[in-house]
Design a protein around this motif. Structure first.
Motif, PDB file in Angstrom:
ATOM      1  N   GLU A  31       1.871 -17.549 -91.849  1.00 19.40           N
ATOM      2  CA  GLU A  31       1.067 -16.428 -92.317  1.00 19.40           C
ATOM      3  C   GLU A  31      -0.344 -16.955 -92.496  1.00 19.40           C
ATOM      4  N   ALA A  32      -1.260 -16.505 -91.646  1.00 24.46           N
ATOM      5  CA  ALA A  32      -2.568 -17.152 -91.623  1.00 24.46           C
ATOM      6  C   ALA A  32      -3.612 -16.276 -90.952  1.00 24.46           C
ATOM      7  N   LEU A  33      -4.857 -16.612 -91.248  1.00 29.06           N
ATOM      8  CA  LEU A  33      -5.999 -16.160 -90.465  1.00 29.06           C
ATOM      9  C   LEU A  33      -6.277 -17.262 -89.458  1.00 29.06           C
ATOM     10  N   VAL A  34      -6.132 -16.946 -88.183  1.00 25.03           N
ATOM     11  CA  VAL A  34      -6.344 -17.917 -87.107  1.00 25.03           C
ATOM     12  C   VAL A  34      -7.735 -17.688 -86.532  1.00 25.03           C
ATOM     13  N   ILE A  35      -8.523 -18.737 -86.435  1.00 23.30           N
ATOM     14  CA  ILE A  35      -9.882 -18.645 -85.900  1.00 23.30           C
ATOM     15  C   ILE A  35     -10.008 -19.592 -84.716  1.00 23.30           C
ATOM     16  N   ALA A  36     -10.517 -19.061 -83.606  1.00 21.06           N
ATOM     17  CA  ALA A  36     -10.771 -19.882 -82.418  1.00 21.06           C
ATOM     18  C   ALA A  36     -12.154 -19.539 -81.892  1.00 21.06           C
ATOM     19  N   ASN A  37     -13.100 -20.445 -82.087  1.00 18.67           N
ATOM     20  CA  ASN A  37     -14.467 -20.239 -81.612  1.00 18.67           C
ATOM     21  C   ASN A  37     -14.722 -21.111 -80.390  1.00 18.67           C
ATOM     22  N   GLU A  38     -14.988 -20.475 -79.271  1.00 14.87           N
ATOM     23  CA  GLU A  38     -15.219 -21.162 -77.995  1.00 14.87           C
ATOM     24  C   GLU A  38     -14.095 -22.148 -77.670  1.00 14.87           C
ATOM     25  N   VAL A  39     -12.894 -21.646 -77.721  1.00 15.75           N
ATOM     26  CA  VAL A  39     -11.708 -22.415 -77.341  1.00 15.75           C
ATOM     27  C   VAL A  39     -11.154 -21.909 -76.007  1.00 15.75           C
ATOM     28  N   LEU A  40     -11.095 -20.607 -75.847  1.00 14.46           N
ATOM     29  CA  LEU A  40     -10.484 -20.016 -74.659  1.00 14.46           C
ATOM     30  C   LEU A  40     -11.226 -20.386 -73.380  1.00 14.46           C
ATOM     31  N   ASP A  41     -12.558 -20.509 -73.441  1.00 14.04           N
ATOM     32  CA  ASP A  41     -13.337 -20.778 -72.234  1.00 14.04           C
ATOM     33  C   ASP A  41     -13.062 -22.154 -71.652  1.00 14.04           C
ATOM     34  N   ALA A  42     -12.513 -23.063 -72.474  1.00 18.74           N
ATOM     35  CA  ALA A  42     -12.219 -24.422 -72.005  1.00 18.74           C
ATOM     36  C   ALA A  42     -10.767 -24.598 -71.584  1.00 18.74           C
ATOM     37  N   MET A  43      -9.979 -23.516 -71.634  1.00 17.80           N
ATOM     38  CA  MET A  43      -8.596 -23.616 -71.165  1.00 17.80           C
ATOM     39  C   MET A  43      -8.572 -23.622 -69.631  1.00 17.80           C
ATOM     40  N   PRO A  44      -7.709 -24.426 -69.033  1.00 23.90           N
ATOM     41  CA  PRO A  44      -7.699 -24.539 -67.569  1.00 23.90           C
ATOM     42  C   PRO A  44      -7.498 -23.202 -66.879  1.00 23.90           C
ATOM     43  N   VAL A  45      -8.203 -23.015 -65.776  1.00 23.63           N
ATOM     44  CA  VAL A  45      -8.091 -21.793 -64.989  1.00 23.63           C
ATOM     45  C   VAL A  45      -7.696 -22.133 -63.558  1.00 23.63           C
ATOM     46  N   HIS A  46      -6.948 -21.231 -62.946  1.00 21.29           N
ATOM     47  CA  HIS A  46      -6.696 -21.299 -61.509  1.00 21.29           C
ATOM     48  C   HIS A  46      -7.821 -20.563 -60.788  1.00 21.29           C
ATOM     49  N   ILE A  47      -8.111 -20.973 -59.576  1.00 26.48           N
ATOM     50  CA  ILE A  47      -9.154 -20.336 -58.773  1.00 26.48           C
ATOM     51  C   ILE A  47      -8.504 -19.707 -57.545  1.00 26.48           C
ATOM     52  N   VAL A  48      -8.834 -18.450 -57.284  1.00 27.54           N
ATOM     53  CA  VAL A  48      -8.317 -17.771 -56.101  1.00 27.54           C
ATOM     54  C   VAL A  48      -9.471 -17.243 -55.252  1.00 27.54           C
ATOM     55  N   LYS A  49      -9.208 -17.104 -53.971  1.00 27.94           N
ATOM     56  CA  LYS A  49     -10.169 -16.495 -53.048  1.00 27.94           C
ATOM     57  C   LYS A  49      -9.409 -15.552 -52.139  1.00 27.94           C
ATOM     58  N   THR A  50      -9.889 -14.334 -52.061  1.00 24.56           N
ATOM     59  CA  THR A  50      -9.201 -13.323 -51.263  1.00 24.56           C
ATOM     60  C   THR A  50      -9.651 -13.397 -49.810  1.00 24.56           C
ATOM     61  N   ARG A  51      -8.746 -13.012 -48.940  1.00 27.72           N
ATOM     62  CA  ARG A  51      -9.063 -12.835 -47.523  1.00 27.72           C
ATOM     63  C   ARG A  51      -8.474 -11.518 -47.070  1.00 27.72           C
ATOM     64  N   ALA A  52      -8.771 -11.110 -45.869  1.00 27.56           N
ATOM     65  CA  ALA A  52      -8.345  -9.795 -45.405  1.00 27.56           C
ATOM     66  C   ALA A  52      -6.834  -9.649 -45.407  1.00 27.56           C
ATOM     67  N   ASP A  53      -6.116 -10.729 -45.178  1.00 29.30           N
ATOM     68  CA  ASP A  53      -4.659 -10.644 -45.056  1.00 29.30           C
ATOM     69  C   ASP A  53      -3.917 -11.409 -46.143  1.00 29.30           C
ATOM     70  N   GLY A  54      -4.565 -11.695 -47.263  1.00 29.09           N
ATOM     71  CA  GLY A  54      -3.845 -12.398 -48.325  1.00 29.09           C
ATOM     72  C   GLY A  54      -4.778 -12.987 -49.361  1.00 29.09           C
ATOM     73  N   ILE A  55      -4.217 -13.865 -50.188  1.00 35.09           N
ATOM     74  CA  ILE A  55      -4.963 -14.507 -51.275  1.00 35.09           C
ATOM     75  C   ILE A  55      -4.647 -15.995 -51.257  1.00 35.09           C
ATOM     76  N   ASP A  56      -5.690 -16.805 -51.282  1.00 31.88           N
ATOM     77  CA  ASP A  56      -5.533 -18.252 -51.338  1.00 31.88           C
ATOM     78  C   ASP A  56      -5.781 -18.761 -52.751  1.00 31.88           C
ATOM     79  N   GLU A  57      -5.120 -19.839 -53.091  1.00 27.45           N
ATOM     80  CA  GLU A  57      -5.475 -20.586 -54.292  1.00 27.45           C
ATOM     81  C   GLU A  57      -6.352 -21.752 -53.868  1.00 27.45           C
ATOM     82  N   LEU A  58      -7.493 -21.911 -54.520  1.00 28.13           N
ATOM     83  CA  LEU A  58      -8.377 -23.030 -54.239  1.00 28.13           C
ATOM     84  C   LEU A  58      -8.022 -24.180 -55.167  1.00 28.13           C
TER      85      LEU A  58
END
Length: 387
Positions: A165-192
């Motif tokens: 039971e708490a107040l949870v505070i996260a300041n500028e934490v989410l932006d540093a979480m790892p992200v996947h990168i995708v690039k779309t093409r006419a016939d599908g989606i690639d992961e970079l």
């Protein structure tokens, strides 16, 4: 040596360069062991968090004017004093603890505890979940130096406690979480993903699959569009939902709702690196010596939160939130004719609230679990409907 397109930056010293080479060798070894390719999310995780070598795990100074970037708490105490008004309202609803996620230098914890003392509304415990051993020690040193009277009240966590039971505070934490990168093409989606060629890292595409393909397909992006998919941030929300029995989560970061995040003009995504107060878009140089971030898709977070049993309590930009929480009263506590004291506070408020600085780009989203009280931070200008 810095690449030509970053030659205007100050090169790292010999020790920092050697540190970067050690981390690059570790990442290259993992790429080789994986058959020559890893996801960008894995690369980002290693670059930022590899034990003893990643950007957040090493000893270099990261926050403030002498570091790589400045966060709201590093500007001064105005941010924490204003946030404390929202925190106090939650604590007075019989929420006993504050849990801060990724507490950086520890400055927000220090200033927030000081402000809550002035409001006569201290939490029973102030608990910090910090994955970096180096940052944990810096936080501990600052708090023990500045607030030794609260040594028994402040503690550090290795994981979120179950049923809290708490107040949870996260300041500028989410932006540093790892992200996947995708690039779309006419016939599908690639992961970079990332491969290593001639001792250097570079992009390498392969067809997206699984949850990443599903998430990217839902966006219906035009061919040739490159963007981030933050699966880790969504998983974090689900984990938070599984552990918070009652309370509020205040998440503060820069980003957009989906309709703005995936605007046609943002066709190269939002991936950005920060090194010595300079921003650039090359994640493969200065390995372990620079921050790597991506803006937050707040719509995706809201969906994950609702699916995890949270109530969406509010969403607005930072300027509106601070106005609602009484930043003018915070400033008014110092007489304006005392220029030496007042002007630095006014300058902090300008940076926090100006649309050209942090005021519009930074957003605050609040999630609740078994918490029904209205929140003053969203008394006006609530933009939940945009999510």
């Amino acid at each position: 040596m810095l690449p030509a397109h970053l030659s205007h930056l100050r090169a790292p010293d010999a020790d920092a360069a050697a540190h970067g080479k050690h981390l690059a060798a570790l990442i290259a070894g993992e790429i080789a062991a994986a058959g020559g390719w890893i996801s960008f999310a894995r690369y980002m995780e290693l670059a930022l968090h590899a034990p003893g070598l990643g950007y957040y795990s090493s000893g270099a100074r990261k926050f403030g004017a002498s570091g790589d970037f400045v966060t709201a708490p590093e500007l001064g105490a105005v941010f924490a004093r204003t946030l404390a008004r929202q925190a106090a309202q939650v604590l007075r609803c019989e929420i006993p603890d504050i849990i801060e996620l990724g507490a950086g230098s520890g400055q927000l914890a220090c200033d927030l505890l000081t402000a809550l003392t002035a409001l006569d509304c201290l939490p029973q415990r102030y608990r910090i979940l910090e994955t970096s051993a180096d940052l944990r020690e810096r936080q501990r040193a600052l708090l023990h130096r500045e607030l030794p009277q609260y040594a028994s009240r402040v503690s550090w966590l290795d994981a979120l406690p179950a049923g809290c039971e708490a107040l949870v505070i996260a300041n500028e934490v989410l932006d540093a979480m790892p992200v996947h990168i995708v690039k779309t093409r006419a016939d599908g989606i690639d992961e970079l993903g990332v491969s290593a060629r001639d001792g250097a890292f570079g992009w390498s595409a392969r067809p997206a699959t699984g949850a990443l393909l599903g998430a990217a397909s839902e966006l219906k992006l035009a061919p040739g569009y490159t963007t981030e998919i933050a699966l880790a941030a969504r998983a974090f929300i689900r984990t938070l939902g599984a552990h918070l029995a009652r309370g509020v989560a205040i998440l503060i970061d820069y980003g957009y709702p989906a309709r703005e995040y995936y605007h046609p003009q943002r066709y190269d995504g939002t991936l950005m690196c920060h090194y010595r107060q300079h921003a650039h878009a090359d994640p493969f140089c200065l390995v372990g010596l620079q921050d790597i971030t991506a803006h937050v898709d707040f719509s995706a977070l809201a969906v994950a939160a609702v699916e995890s049993g949270f109530d969406l309590l509010g969403y607005t930009n930072q300027a509106q939130f601070l106005i609602n929480c009484g930043i003018t009263e915070v400033l008014g506590a110092t007489p304006a004719d005392h220029a030496a004291s007042y002007l630095p506070l006014a300058a902090q408020a300008q940076t926090l609230m100006s649309p050209a600085e942090m005021g519009e780009l930074f957003k605050i989203i609040e999630l609740g679990r078994n918490f029904a009280a209205p929140l003053p931070g969203f008394a006006s200008g609530d933009k939940r409907h945009t999510l």
